[in-house]
Write an enzyme that holds these catalytic residues in place. Structure first.
Site, PDB file in Angstrom:
ATOM      1  N   HIS A 262      -9.069  72.881  90.946  1.00 18.89           N
ATOM      2  CA  HIS A 262      -9.302  73.385  89.587  1.00 18.89           C
ATOM      3  C   HIS A 262      -8.052  73.390  88.710  1.00 18.89           C
ATOM      4  O   HIS A 262      -8.121  73.088  87.532  1.00 18.89           O
ATOM      5  CB  HIS A 262      -9.840  74.811  89.727  1.00 18.89           C
ATOM      6  CG  HIS A 262     -10.224  75.468  88.445  1.00 18.89           C
ATOM      7  ND1 HIS A 262     -11.245  74.990  87.656  1.00 18.89           N
ATOM      8  CD2 HIS A 262      -9.733  76.567  87.809  1.00 18.89           C
ATOM      9  CE1 HIS A 262     -11.376  75.771  86.592  1.00 18.89           C
ATOM     10  NE2 HIS A 262     -10.464  76.725  86.659  1.00 18.89           N
TER      11      HIS A 262
ATOM     12  N   GLU B 180     -12.809  88.983  85.148  1.00 20.11           N
ATOM     13  CA  GLU B 180     -12.775  87.935  86.177  1.00 20.11           C
ATOM     14  C   GLU B 180     -11.932  88.417  87.341  1.00 20.11           C
ATOM     15  O   GLU B 180     -11.278  89.455  87.274  1.00 20.11           O
ATOM     16  CB  GLU B 180     -12.221  86.627  85.589  1.00 20.11           C
ATOM     17  CG  GLU B 180     -13.184  85.961  84.610  1.00 20.11           C
ATOM     18  CD  GLU B 180     -12.648  84.700  83.980  1.00 20.11           C
ATOM     19  OE1 GLU B 180     -11.895  83.974  84.639  1.00 20.11           O
ATOM     20  OE2 GLU B 180     -12.986  84.442  82.817  1.00 20.11           O
TER      21      GLU B 180
ATOM     22  N   ARG C  88      -8.431  84.358  93.191  1.00 17.75           N
ATOM     23  CA  ARG C  88      -9.048  83.084  93.587  1.00 17.75           C
ATOM     24  C   ARG C  88      -8.601  82.529  94.923  1.00 17.75           C
ATOM     25  O   ARG C  88      -9.389  81.945  95.657  1.00 17.75           O
ATOM     26  CB  ARG C  88      -8.706  82.043  92.543  1.00 17.75           C
ATOM     27  CG  ARG C  88      -9.754  81.963  91.542  1.00 17.75           C
ATOM     28  CD  ARG C  88      -9.472  80.923  90.553  1.00 17.75           C
ATOM     29  NE  ARG C  88     -10.153  81.397  89.363  1.00 17.75           N
ATOM     30  CZ  ARG C  88     -10.001  80.918  88.181  1.00 17.75           C
ATOM     31  NH1 ARG C  88      -9.150  79.931  87.989  1.00 17.75           N
ATOM     32  NH2 ARG C  88     -10.674  81.405  87.169  1.00 17.75           N
TER      33      ARG C  88
ATOM     34  N   ARG D 230      -2.569  81.338  90.091  1.00 18.64           N
ATOM     35  CA  ARG D 230      -2.803  81.752  88.701  1.00 18.64           C
ATOM     36  C   ARG D 230      -3.907  82.795  88.599  1.00 18.64           C
ATOM     37  O   ARG D 230      -4.973  82.660  89.222  1.00 18.64           O
ATOM     38  CB  ARG D 230      -3.205  80.534  87.870  1.00 18.64           C
ATOM     39  CG  ARG D 230      -3.592  80.870  86.452  1.00 18.64           C
ATOM     40  CD  ARG D 230      -3.909  79.620  85.669  1.00 18.64           C
ATOM     41  NE  ARG D 230      -5.102  78.968  86.147  1.00 18.64           N
ATOM     42  CZ  ARG D 230      -6.301  79.065  85.563  1.00 18.64           C
ATOM     43  NH1 ARG D 230      -6.456  79.805  84.473  1.00 18.64           N
ATOM     44  NH2 ARG D 230      -7.334  78.428  86.046  1.00 18.64           N
TER      45      ARG D 230
ATOM     46  N   HIS E 161     -10.945  76.417  92.695  1.00 18.86           N
ATOM     47  CA  HIS E 161     -11.856  77.436  92.150  1.00 18.86           C
ATOM     48  C   HIS E 161     -12.913  77.702  93.212  1.00 18.86           C
ATOM     49  O   HIS E 161     -13.460  76.758  93.796  1.00 18.86           O
ATOM     50  CB  HIS E 161     -12.503  76.935  90.859  1.00 18.86           C
ATOM     51  CG  HIS E 161     -13.137  78.027  90.064  1.00 18.86           C
ATOM     52  ND1 HIS E 161     -14.258  78.704  90.493  1.00 18.86           N
ATOM     53  CD2 HIS E 161     -12.790  78.577  88.877  1.00 18.86           C
ATOM     54  CE1 HIS E 161     -14.576  79.621  89.593  1.00 18.86           C
ATOM     55  NE2 HIS E 161     -13.698  79.571  88.606  1.00 18.86           N
TER      56      HIS E 161
HETATM   57  P1  FAD Z   1      -5.586  69.662  78.570  1.00 14.82           P
HETATM   58  O1  FAD Z   1      -6.491  70.536  77.822  1.00 14.82           O
HETATM   59  O2  FAD Z   1      -6.098  69.063  79.802  1.00 14.82           O
HETATM   60  O3  FAD Z   1      -5.107  68.491  77.598  1.00 14.82           O
HETATM   61  C1  FAD Z   1      -4.351  67.414  78.099  1.00 14.82           C
HETATM   62  C2  FAD Z   1      -4.342  66.329  77.042  1.00 14.82           C
HETATM   63  O4  FAD Z   1      -3.418  65.304  77.401  1.00 14.82           O
HETATM   64  C3  FAD Z   1      -5.686  65.629  76.889  1.00 14.82           C
HETATM   65  O5  FAD Z   1      -5.882  65.426  75.511  1.00 14.82           O
HETATM   66  C4  FAD Z   1      -5.472  64.284  77.587  1.00 14.82           C
HETATM   67  O6  FAD Z   1      -6.291  63.262  77.120  1.00 14.82           O
HETATM   68  C5  FAD Z   1      -4.018  64.031  77.237  1.00 14.82           C
HETATM   69  N1  FAD Z   1      -3.322  63.101  78.124  1.00 14.82           N
HETATM   70  C6  FAD Z   1      -3.129  63.215  79.457  1.00 14.82           C
HETATM   71  N2  FAD Z   1      -2.425  62.163  79.905  1.00 14.82           N
HETATM   72  C7  FAD Z   1      -2.150  61.382  78.841  1.00 14.82           C
HETATM   73  C8  FAD Z   1      -1.471  60.152  78.661  1.00 14.82           C
HETATM   74  N3  FAD Z   1      -0.943  59.472  79.680  1.00 14.82           N
HETATM   75  N4  FAD Z   1      -1.392  59.626  77.409  1.00 14.82           N
HETATM   76  C9  FAD Z   1      -1.947  60.247  76.359  1.00 14.82           C
HETATM   77  N5  FAD Z   1      -2.621  61.422  76.478  1.00 14.82           N
HETATM   78  C10 FAD Z   1      -2.715  61.974  77.691  1.00 14.82           C
HETATM   79  N6  FAD Z   1      -8.364  78.381  81.755  1.00 14.82           N
HETATM   80  C11 FAD Z   1      -8.473  79.586  81.170  1.00 14.82           C
HETATM   81  O7  FAD Z   1      -7.482  80.195  80.771  1.00 14.82           O
HETATM   82  N7  FAD Z   1      -9.708  80.132  81.000  1.00 14.82           N
HETATM   83  C12 FAD Z   1     -10.858  79.522  81.401  1.00 14.82           C
HETATM   84  O8  FAD Z   1     -11.955  80.029  81.213  1.00 14.82           O
HETATM   85  C13 FAD Z   1     -10.743  78.252  82.032  1.00 14.82           C
HETATM   86  N8  FAD Z   1     -11.841  77.607  82.474  1.00 14.82           N
HETATM   87  C14 FAD Z   1     -11.706  76.338  82.964  1.00 14.82           C
HETATM   88  C15 FAD Z   1     -12.851  75.620  83.315  1.00 14.82           C
HETATM   89  C16 FAD Z   1     -12.746  74.310  83.732  1.00 14.82           C
HETATM   90  C17 FAD Z   1     -13.991  73.542  84.109  1.00 14.82           C
HETATM   91  C18 FAD Z   1     -11.472  73.696  83.804  1.00 14.82           C
HETATM   92  C19 FAD Z   1     -11.337  72.272  84.236  1.00 14.82           C
HETATM   93  C20 FAD Z   1     -10.331  74.416  83.492  1.00 14.82           C
HETATM   94  C21 FAD Z   1     -10.440  75.730  83.065  1.00 14.82           C
HETATM   95  N9  FAD Z   1      -9.306  76.474  82.719  1.00 14.82           N
HETATM   96  C22 FAD Z   1      -9.451  77.705  82.160  1.00 14.82           C
HETATM   97  C23 FAD Z   1      -7.988  75.869  82.742  1.00 14.82           C
HETATM   98  C24 FAD Z   1      -7.620  75.432  81.329  1.00 14.82           C
HETATM   99  O9  FAD Z   1      -8.766  74.907  80.690  1.00 14.82           O
HETATM  100  C25 FAD Z   1      -6.549  74.385  81.316  1.00 14.82           C
HETATM  101  O10 FAD Z   1      -5.501  74.739  82.177  1.00 14.82           O
HETATM  102  C26 FAD Z   1      -5.980  74.233  79.921  1.00 14.82           C
HETATM  103  O11 FAD Z   1      -7.023  73.967  79.015  1.00 14.82           O
HETATM  104  C27 FAD Z   1      -4.954  73.124  79.889  1.00 14.82           C
HETATM  105  O12 FAD Z   1      -4.629  72.847  78.557  1.00 14.82           O
HETATM  106  P2  FAD Z   1      -3.573  71.712  78.251  1.00 14.82           P
HETATM  107  O13 FAD Z   1      -3.531  71.574  76.776  1.00 14.82           O
HETATM  108  O14 FAD Z   1      -2.332  71.954  78.984  1.00 14.82           O
HETATM  109  O15 FAD Z   1      -4.217  70.384  78.909  1.00 14.82           O
HETATM  110  C1  SIN Z   2     -13.769  80.322  85.037  1.00 16.15           C
HETATM  111  O1  SIN Z   2     -14.470  80.472  84.043  1.00 16.15           O
HETATM  112  O2  SIN Z   2     -14.077  80.722  86.146  1.00 16.15           O
HETATM  113  C2  SIN Z   2     -12.486  79.605  84.892  1.00 16.15           C
HETATM  114  C3  SIN Z   2     -11.457  80.530  84.427  1.00 16.15           C
HETATM  115  C4  SIN Z   2     -10.085  79.985  84.665  1.00 16.15           C
HETATM  116  O3  SIN Z   2      -9.916  78.939  85.263  1.00 16.15           O
HETATM  117  O4  SIN Z   2      -9.145  80.657  84.239  1.00 16.15           O
END
Ligand code: FAD
Ligand code: SIN
Length: 545
Positions: A365, A128, A304, A400, A256
């Site tokens: 993003h 990437e 990015r 990032r 993104h």
């Molecule tokens: P999340 O996975 O968002 O989890 C947050 C949790 O908190 C959820 O369960 C939510 O319901 C809960 N929550 C929030 N507020 C409250 C509240 N008030 N009360 C109770 N529960 C609550 N990153 C990569 O490294 N590689 C990738 O390929 C990639 N692709 C991506 C593609 C997309 C479309 C998106 C949107 C993001 C992508 N990212 C990627 C970024 C990455 O997915 C996220 O940064 C990462 O998954 C965040 O994980 P997290 O556990 O911190 O938060």
């Molecule tokens: C993507 O697949 O382009 C998202 C990857 C990322 O947010 O790290």
């Protein structure tokens, strides 16, 4: 899931309370369940347990995997370079060096990543933007779905973890709730747990804990166009800031470069993974001409911030609504194997990726800033930890590097688990916490007051605090946000609490933090670009708020 013994209780106790069930929250719960088998762990989550940013991750998870071509130094250098001289070198070193182990654990827990067709003993490592080597482990183009599936299954095997779905955390509990006046300079603010709204009963319950962990994810819903699902409303960062905790780097909002342009409008925007460019797809303007050579020698695979800004500039100067991503020259079978979800989604909109170019636009993003934490996930509030996208560990700096986010969540979850395994015995519950006080509030009579403010908020942030900023735009945003803030606070103090109202209130806080941090930064760096200070200044540090 709902605990069978829970039913009518309004006071819940656990040794460790985790808020959030994405990669950060759930991987932490799994590790704690193992390392603290005698402690009770509660996970609260505001939707179904798998609903999270994690579930939608596409490209994959970055880790140094192929020792013949890659090494820690290269991954460190790429991360530092993308971060535009604002990363913490120690955070980068921690995440990169501990990365392969935590990814290995994920595989042991049952996660499947794609393997090379010709050599199935090896993982198929993708590339990437900003990566100098192929180091992205992936499961087709739905890596996040596979990771979330694995974690949801694994967590069920631990009797000391209870997951409460559809519980919305409203506030973390501190001395403020005991009647003390807490300010941003009060030393030793302590956290005793959280108040959470049981979305089924409509009641607010008290969750007491010796240690509380915020794993609440991102803030994408503060913008009109975002790849983030509806849960990404910055609740954890906002709750923490209200409790007078320290946050940093909120101006660094990652757009993104390539969300699918859909004139019908979609929330969230569908992502066209950066891995598609890693696979050879090329960005072109509407007339089919390449343009990235004008901006960076890495062309479509530059980091990015550079690519999103280049697209924004091309769209603005040409007056176009989108640019194209050209996949027509790629190996069709291999493309369909790697990106079946993207291929089908485009097809469903009448875009055959092998015949037509895919229209794409930048969309909000990822939040690079957040709750300031140390190397064990400790925040500025005692007994309160944070992990995942809601944090600022120092890894991402001003931008990032792709696929470093899932990795960061896994690494810091392990660090917090190790810390708590050593220290939880010495931590205590606080007695005498009052119940949530809802006196003087009535049911909302006009939902339009909330829904319209949401729309206004998104417009303000998208128009004035987007990819390109200026002093005038930031001032405008800040004036309008203040009005929204006043109206929403008035509503909050008189209305029965609902998730929609709380989310609006939290998003206004997030918008305020982004705008304020952006106004403080008198330079352009990484994801923060302002026409008034277009150059990077030497020696400018993190923005603490
Ligand atoms: P999340 O996975 O968002 O989890 C947050 C949790 O908190 C959820 O369960 C939510 O319901 C809960 N929550 C929030 N507020 C409250 C509240 N008030 N009360 C109770 N529960 C609550 N990153 C990569 O490294 N590689 C990738 O390929 C990639 N692709 C991506 C593609 C997309 C479309 C998106 C949107 C993001 C992508 N990212 C990627 C970024 C990455 O997915 C996220 O940064 C990462 O998954 C965040 O994980 P997290 O556990 O911190 O938060
Ligand atoms: C993507 O697949 O382009 C998202 C990857 C990322 O947010 O790290």
């Amino acid at each position: 899931m709902l605990s069978p013994y829970h039913k009518e209780k309004t006071l819940n106790k656990s040794d460790i309370l985790i808020i959030g069930s994405g990669v950060a929250g759930f991987s932490l719960a799994i590790r704690l369940a193992k390392s603290c088998p005698n402690e009770k762990i509660i996970v609260l989550t505001k939707d179904k347990e798998d609903e999270s940013n994690t579930k939608y991750a596409q490209g994959g998870i970055a880790a140094v995997w192929d020792a013949d071509t890659d090494n820690f130094e290269k991954h460190i250098a790429d991360t530092l370079d993308a971060g535009d001289d604002l990363c913490s070198e120690s955070a980068v070193s921690i995440v990169v060096k501990e990365g392969p182990e935590v990814v290995g654990d994920l595989i042991d827990w049952g996660a499947k990543f794609d393997r090379e067709k010709a050599n199935p003993t090896e993982y198929d490592l993708g590339r990437e933007g900003g990566h100098s080597e192929n180091r992205i482990l992936h499961y087709k183009d739905i890596t996040g779905w596979e990771i979330e599936r694995t974690l949801c299954e694994k967590i069920k095997s631990f009797p000391n973890v209870v997951v409460y779905e559809h519980y919305y955390a409203v506030d973390i509990i501190t001395q403020h709730h005991l009647g003390y006046n807490i300010t941003r300079v009060t030393p030793d603010i302590e956290c005793y747990g959280a108040y959470a709204l049981n979305k089924q009963s409509g009641k607010i319950e008290t969750f007491l804990a010796k240690a509380t962990v915020l794993a609440t994810g991102g803030t994408g819903q503060v913008y009109k166009n975002t790849t983030n699902p509806s849960i990404a409303t910055g609740d954890g960062i906002a709750m923490f800031y209200r409790a007078k905790g320290r946050v940093s780097n909120m101006e660094f909002v990652q757009f993104h470069p390539t969300a699918l342009y859909n004139p019908a409008g979609e929330n969230p925007d569908f992502l066209i993974s950066e891995a598609v460019r890693g696979f050879g797809a090329i960005l072109k303007t509407k007339d089919g001409k390449e343009f990235m050579h004008k901006y960076d020698k890495r062309l479509s695979l530059a980091p990015r911030d550079i690519v999103a800004r280049a697209i924004d500039n091309e769209m603005k100067t040409r007056g176009d609504d989108y640019v194209y991503l050209d996949c027509r020259h790629l190996d069709h079978e291999a493309f369909k194997n790697h990106f079946p979800n993207i291929y089908e989604k485009c097809k469903s909109l009448g875009i055959d990726a092998f015949e037509h170019m895919i229209p794409v636009v930048p969309a909000c993003h990822y939040m690079c800033g957040g709750i300031t934490v140390d190397e064990y996930g400790k925040s500025s509030i005692l007994n309160l930890f944070a992990v995942g996208e809601c944090t600022c560990t120092g890894l991402h700096g001003a931008n990032r590097l792709a696929s470093n986010s899932l990795l960061e969540g896994l690494v810091y979850a392990r660090r917090i688990a190790n810390y708590l395994a050593q220290n939880i015995q010495k931590m205590h519950y606080k007695e005498g916490i009052p119940k949530w006080n809802a006196s003087g509030t009535t049911d909302p009579k006009e939902m339009v007051l909330i829904t319209q403010s949401w729309k206004e908020l998104k417009e303000i942030m998208s128009n004035y605090v987007g990819i390109v900023r200026s002093n005038v735009r930031l001032k405008r945003a800040s004036d309008r946000l203040y009005l929204l803030y006043q109206e929403t606070e008035a509503l909050y103090t008189t209305t029965t609490i609902s998730p929609q109202l709380c989310e609006l209130r939290n998003l206004i806080t997030i918008a305020y933090l982004i705008t304020k941090a952006a106004s403080f930064r008198k330079e352009s760096r990484g994801l923060h670009f302002t026409t008034d200070y277009p150059d990077k200044m030497p020696f400018i540090e993190n923005t603490y708020l």
